[in-house]
Write a protein that holds these residues in place. Structure first.
Motif, PDB file in Angstrom:
ATOM      1  N   UNK A  52       2.662 -15.899 -12.332  1.00 43.29           N
ATOM      2  CA  UNK A  52       2.621 -15.711 -11.349  1.00 43.29           C
ATOM      3  C   UNK A  52       3.990 -14.961 -10.626  1.00 43.29           C
ATOM      4  N   UNK A  53       5.029 -14.990 -11.856  1.00 45.29           N
ATOM      5  CA  UNK A  53       6.852 -15.139 -12.011  1.00 45.29           C
ATOM      6  C   UNK A  53       6.974 -13.240 -11.561  1.00 45.29           C
ATOM      7  N   UNK A  54       6.133 -12.555 -11.522  1.00 45.83           N
ATOM      8  CA  UNK A  54       6.973 -11.316 -11.184  1.00 45.83           C
ATOM      9  C   UNK A  54       7.230 -10.164 -12.662  1.00 45.83           C
ATOM     10  N   UNK A  55       7.142 -11.408 -13.772  1.00 47.19           N
ATOM     11  CA  UNK A  55       7.801 -10.211 -15.001  1.00 47.19           C
ATOM     12  C   UNK A  55       6.577  -9.927 -15.990  1.00 47.19           C
ATOM     13  N   UNK A  56       6.180  -8.432 -16.586  1.00 45.57           N
ATOM     14  CA  UNK A  56       5.263  -7.859 -16.303  1.00 45.57           C
ATOM     15  C   UNK A  56       4.508  -7.735 -16.042  1.00 45.57           C
ATOM     16  N   UNK A  57       3.747  -7.006 -16.374  1.00 43.27           N
ATOM     17  CA  UNK A  57       2.350  -6.207 -15.529  1.00 43.27           C
ATOM     18  C   UNK A  57       2.831  -5.162 -14.695  1.00 43.27           C
ATOM     19  N   UNK A  58       2.097  -4.824 -13.738  1.00 43.85           N
ATOM     20  CA  UNK A  58       2.202  -3.569 -13.086  1.00 43.85           C
ATOM     21  C   UNK A  58       2.969  -4.274 -11.860  1.00 43.85           C
ATOM     22  N   UNK A  59       3.912  -3.414 -10.834  1.00 48.96           N
ATOM     23  CA  UNK A  59       4.320  -3.564  -9.874  1.00 48.96           C
ATOM     24  C   UNK A  59       3.163  -3.399  -8.254  1.00 48.96           C
ATOM     25  N   UNK A  60       3.201  -3.867  -7.542  1.00 44.18           N
ATOM     26  CA  UNK A  60       2.707  -3.929  -6.404  1.00 44.18           C
ATOM     27  C   UNK A  60       3.403  -2.467  -5.998  1.00 44.18           C
ATOM     28  N   UNK A  61       2.867  -1.574  -4.779  1.00 42.82           N
ATOM     29  CA  UNK A  61       2.523  -0.689  -4.356  1.00 42.82           C
ATOM     30  C   UNK A  61       3.596  -1.450  -2.635  1.00 42.82           C
ATOM     31  N   UNK A  62       3.935  -0.773  -1.966  1.00 38.74           N
ATOM     32  CA  UNK A  62       4.156  -0.965  -0.576  1.00 38.74           C
ATOM     33  C   UNK A  62       3.307  -0.274   0.327  1.00 38.74           C
ATOM     34  N   UNK A  63       2.566  -1.728   0.563  1.00 36.36           N
ATOM     35  CA  UNK A  63       2.268  -1.655   2.218  1.00 36.36           C
ATOM     36  C   UNK A  63       2.313  -0.388   2.715  1.00 36.36           C
ATOM     37  N   UNK A  64       1.339   0.596   3.359  1.00 31.91           N
ATOM     38  CA  UNK A  64       2.068   1.777   4.231  1.00 31.91           C
ATOM     39  C   UNK A  64       2.075   0.850   5.843  1.00 31.91           C
ATOM     40  N   UNK A  65       3.521   1.244   6.587  1.00 34.93           N
ATOM     41  CA  UNK A  65       3.089   0.891   7.768  1.00 34.93           C
ATOM     42  C   UNK A  65       2.624   1.237   8.471  1.00 34.93           C
ATOM     43  N   UNK A  66       1.880   0.735   9.845  1.00 32.99           N
ATOM     44  CA  UNK A  66       0.715   1.865  10.761  1.00 32.99           C
ATOM     45  C   UNK A  66       1.185   1.125  12.144  1.00 32.99           C
ATOM     46  N   UNK A  67       1.908   1.988  12.959  1.00 31.61           N
ATOM     47  CA  UNK A  67       1.745   1.291  14.781  1.00 31.61           C
ATOM     48  C   UNK A  67       0.549   0.974  14.865  1.00 31.61           C
ATOM     49  N   UNK A  68       0.401  -0.634  15.113  1.00 34.58           N
ATOM     50  CA  UNK A  68      -0.832  -0.917  15.554  1.00 34.58           C
ATOM     51  C   UNK A  68      -1.491  -0.907  17.189  1.00 34.58           C
ATOM     52  N   UNK A  69      -0.494   0.129  17.849  1.00 36.48           N
ATOM     53  CA  UNK A  69      -0.666   0.371  19.366  1.00 36.48           C
ATOM     54  C   UNK A  69      -1.387   1.954  18.654  1.00 36.48           C
ATOM     55  N   UNK A  70      -0.716   2.864  18.377  1.00 35.97           N
ATOM     56  CA  UNK A  70      -1.071   4.292  18.142  1.00 35.97           C
ATOM     57  C   UNK A  70      -1.269   4.932  17.097  1.00 35.97           C
ATOM     58  N   UNK A  71      -1.430   4.081  15.935  1.00 32.16           N
ATOM     59  CA  UNK A  71      -1.343   4.689  14.632  1.00 32.16           C
ATOM     60  C   UNK A  71      -0.749   5.594  13.948  1.00 32.16           C
ATOM     61  N   UNK A  72       0.303   5.797  14.347  1.00 36.82           N
ATOM     62  CA  UNK A  72       1.392   6.832  13.481  1.00 36.82           C
ATOM     63  C   UNK A  72       1.832   6.118  12.442  1.00 36.82           C
TER      64      UNK A  72
END
Length: 70
Positions: free
Chosen positions: A7-27
């Motif tokens: 789990x040192x981050x070397x090798x393997x596939x990179x994690x995709x960033x999770x898209x942010x969504x407004x918790x109030x209106x959903x935009x």
């Protein structure tokens, strides 16, 4: 020879960033994430709010009220 710990981050596939969504209106947040969005930790869970919802509920946010109250 020294090996890297698991789990040192070397090798393997990179994690995709999770898209942010407004918790109030959903935009969805545009990428890169704007600095005008607000992050609130409620019950140990981070919740993100867009600039419009943050402005509309500024007093409640400053009063540290959970978003369920506003």
């Amino acid at each position: 020879m020294t090996s890297l710990p698991a789990g040192s981050g070397q090798g393997g596939s990179a994690k995709r960033p999770v898209p942010l969504v407004c918790a109030r209106c959903g935009v969805p947040a545009p990428a890169p994430h704007p600095a005008t969005w607000t992050c609130s930790v409620e019950d140990g869970t981070p919740r993100y709010f867009c600039a419009a919802c943050s402005r509309a509920h500024l007093r409640a946010i400053e009063g540290r009220l959970d978003s369920t109250w506003w």
